[in-house]
Design an enzyme around this catalytic site. Structure first.
Site, PDB file in Angstrom:
ATOM      1  N   SER A  11       0.839  -1.198   0.000  1.00 18.07           N
ATOM      2  CA  SER A  11       0.000   0.000   0.000  1.00 18.07           C
ATOM      3  C   SER A  11       0.871   1.244   0.000  1.00 18.07           C
ATOM      4  O   SER A  11       2.015   1.217   0.468  1.00 18.07           O
ATOM      5  CB  SER A  11      -0.896   0.009   1.241  1.00 18.07           C
ATOM      6  OG  SER A  11      -1.611   1.236   1.324  1.00 18.07           O
ATOM      7  N   HIS A  12       0.310   2.330  -0.482  1.00 19.97           N
ATOM      8  CA  HIS A  12       1.000   3.612  -0.400  1.00 19.97           C
ATOM      9  C   HIS A  12       1.085   4.101   1.043  1.00 19.97           C
ATOM     10  O   HIS A  12       1.920   4.928   1.365  1.00 19.97           O
ATOM     11  CB  HIS A  12       0.276   4.656  -1.261  1.00 19.97           C
ATOM     12  CG  HIS A  12       0.588   4.532  -2.709  1.00 19.97           C
ATOM     13  ND1 HIS A  12       0.171   3.467  -3.475  1.00 19.97           N
ATOM     14  CD2 HIS A  12       1.304   5.339  -3.530  1.00 19.97           C
ATOM     15  CE1 HIS A  12       0.609   3.631  -4.709  1.00 19.97           C
ATOM     16  NE2 HIS A  12       1.292   4.749  -4.777  1.00 19.97           N
ATOM     17  N   SER A  13       0.220   3.597   1.890  1.00 19.49           N
ATOM     18  CA  SER A  13       0.171   4.003   3.292  1.00 19.49           C
ATOM     19  C   SER A  13       0.645   2.863   4.201  1.00 19.49           C
ATOM     20  O   SER A  13       0.061   1.772   4.169  1.00 19.49           O
ATOM     21  CB  SER A  13      -1.267   4.369   3.674  1.00 19.49           C
ATOM     22  OG  SER A  13      -1.416   4.431   5.073  1.00 19.49           O
ATOM     23  N   GLY A  46       3.597   6.424  -0.524  1.00 20.38           N
ATOM     24  CA  GLY A  46       4.267   5.919  -1.715  1.00 20.38           C
ATOM     25  C   GLY A  46       4.634   4.463  -1.524  1.00 20.38           C
ATOM     26  O   GLY A  46       4.232   3.829  -0.539  1.00 20.38           O
ATOM     27  N   ASP A  70      -2.711  -1.460  -3.684  1.00 24.42           N
ATOM     28  CA  ASP A  70      -3.824  -0.520  -3.552  1.00 24.42           C
ATOM     29  C   ASP A  70      -3.999   0.417  -4.742  1.00 24.42           C
ATOM     30  O   ASP A  70      -5.111   0.725  -5.125  1.00 24.42           O
ATOM     31  CB  ASP A  70      -3.728   0.284  -2.246  1.00 24.42           C
ATOM     32  CG  ASP A  70      -2.495   1.159  -2.135  1.00 24.42           C
ATOM     33  OD1 ASP A  70      -1.612   1.099  -3.018  1.00 24.42           O
ATOM     34  OD2 ASP A  70      -2.399   1.897  -1.137  1.00 24.42           O
TER      35      ASP A  70
END
Length: 130
Positions: A11-13, A46, A70
């Site tokens: 995921s970016h998070s 990112g 994601d």
């Protein structure tokens, strides 16, 4: 323990990656190799190829690894990470076109039951809008 397909969540998070992994663990327990990563090298939003490679190694199974992502950047960086693997490993890693949370839960459930890599991917991708 019979070898099962491993699951990687990208995921970016970092929080989304960890939260999704926590949900998967609560649903299927510890019998499936599961790894997650999120965030860029500076800790912001990112993805990072090196983190993805590490996550693949952590979740590695001879039955293969299914990656759930994601957003498009996570998919692109996951593809780059797969290309950096040995040819033998490349053939045992798939990126699932599925919603990250639902896909990860369904993929891990299939893996827990001993399904093949292709069956894990198919089950996760059944959730994706056509």
């Amino acid at each position: 323990m019979k070898d099962k397909v491993g699951i990687v969540i990208v995921s970016h998070s970092p929080d989304v990656a960890k939260g999704t992994a926590d949900m998967v663990r609560q649903m299927v327990g510890e019998d499936v190799r599961l790894s997650f990563c999120g965030g860029n090298p500076d800790g912001g939003l990112g993805t990072d190829v090196a983190k993805i490679l590490k996550a693949i190694d952590e979740a590695w199974s001879d039955k293969g690894v299914a990656i759930l992502v994601d957003l498009g950047g996570a998919e692109t960086n996951s593809e780059m990470a797969v290309e950096m693997l040995s040819e033998e490993r490349q053939g045992k890693v798939v990126i699932c076109n599925a919603p990250i949370v639902e896909g990860a839960v369904m993929a891990a459930t299939e893996a827990w039951g001993g399904a093949s890599l292709e069956d894990v991917r198919r089950t996760a991708e059944e959730l994706s809008p056509q």
